[in-house]
Design an enzyme around this catalytic site. Structure first.
Site, mmCIF file in Angstrom:
data_model
loop_
_atom_site.group_PDB
_atom_site.id
_atom_site.type_symbol
_atom_site.label_atom_id
_atom_site.label_comp_id
_atom_site.label_asym_id
_atom_site.label_seq_id
_atom_site.Cartn_x
_atom_site.Cartn_y
_atom_site.Cartn_z
ATOM 1 N N SER A 12 40.117 50.375 38.909
ATOM 2 C CA SER A 12 38.706 50.550 38.584
ATOM 3 C C SER A 12 37.809 50.591 39.815
ATOM 4 C CB SER A 12 38.234 49.421 37.671
ATOM 5 O OG SER A 12 38.964 49.451 36.468
ATOM 6 N N THR A 13 38.189 49.872 40.862
ATOM 7 C CA THR A 13 37.326 49.804 42.038
ATOM 8 C C THR A 13 38.140 49.992 43.307
ATOM 9 O OG1 THR A 13 37.594 47.432 42.359
ATOM 10 C CG2 THR A 13 35.818 48.133 40.891
#
Length: 187
Positions: free
Chosen positions: A9-10
């Site tokens: 996600s990041t």
């Protein structure tokens, strides 16, 4: 051919991405597509689109976990439809599911439904908690960032700095700069 897809996600989750890449390589994936983007941002998942485009008849798309691929059952079914349209299969390593079998297809549908149900329950609890905190006067929401910087925006504007430059210097959006200026002049 085994085609791998890895996602975090990041950008901070390099260890998670490295683990996925290792597992996909150890599984024997001939080609691996990777990206670091939130699953909420379903529109901008370019590597997933590339992986799906790359699939050929008889290939298998391999992911380490279901949540690396889809956030909802609807999205899962959309991705699965694209895979099946190419006469390819999906394999999820953590669940030992392979849609090349009837049992694998059934299990994937059931697990996707359970995952979506769990997420819905979590969001419902979160909304209830926020409502309870608001009722008790303990929840005020996010502090307005741009409003807190109004004085600095107005000072820079008086010094002749343009809206875009103000936005960059202060760290807010251009529209916020113009909203503050509009509210100050009343026009």
């Amino acid at each position: 051919m085994l085609v791998g897809y890895a996602r975090t996600s990041t950008l901070d989750q390099t260890a998670g991405l490295d683990a996925q890449l290792r597992d996909l390589t150890n599984t024997g994936c001939d080609k691996v597509f990777e990206e670091q983007v939130s699953s909420v941002d379903l529109v901008n998942r370019e590597a997933l689109t590339e992986a799906l485009d790359y699939l050929r008849e008889g290939d298998t798309l391999v992911v380490t976990k279901l949540d690396r691929l889809a956030r909802s059952v609807a999205h899962l079914m959309e991705v699965l439809g694209a895979i099946e349209a190419k006469k390819a299969n999906l394999r999820i390593l953590s669940m030992n599911i392979d849609t090349g079998t009837a049992t694998g297809k059934l299990m994937l549908s059931i697990m996707g439904s359970v995952a979506e149900f769990e997420r819905s329950i979590m969001l419902e609890r979160q909304r209830e908690g926020i409502a309870k905190a608001k009722a008790a006067g303990k929840y005020k929401g996010r502090k307005p960032t741009a409003k807190a910087k109004s004085e600095e925006v107005l000072r820079l504007h008086r010094e002749g700095v343009g809206g875009s430059a103000i936005a960059r210097k202060v760290g807010i959006g251009r529209s916020s700069v113009y909203r503050i200026l509009h509210e100050d002049t009343g026009t």
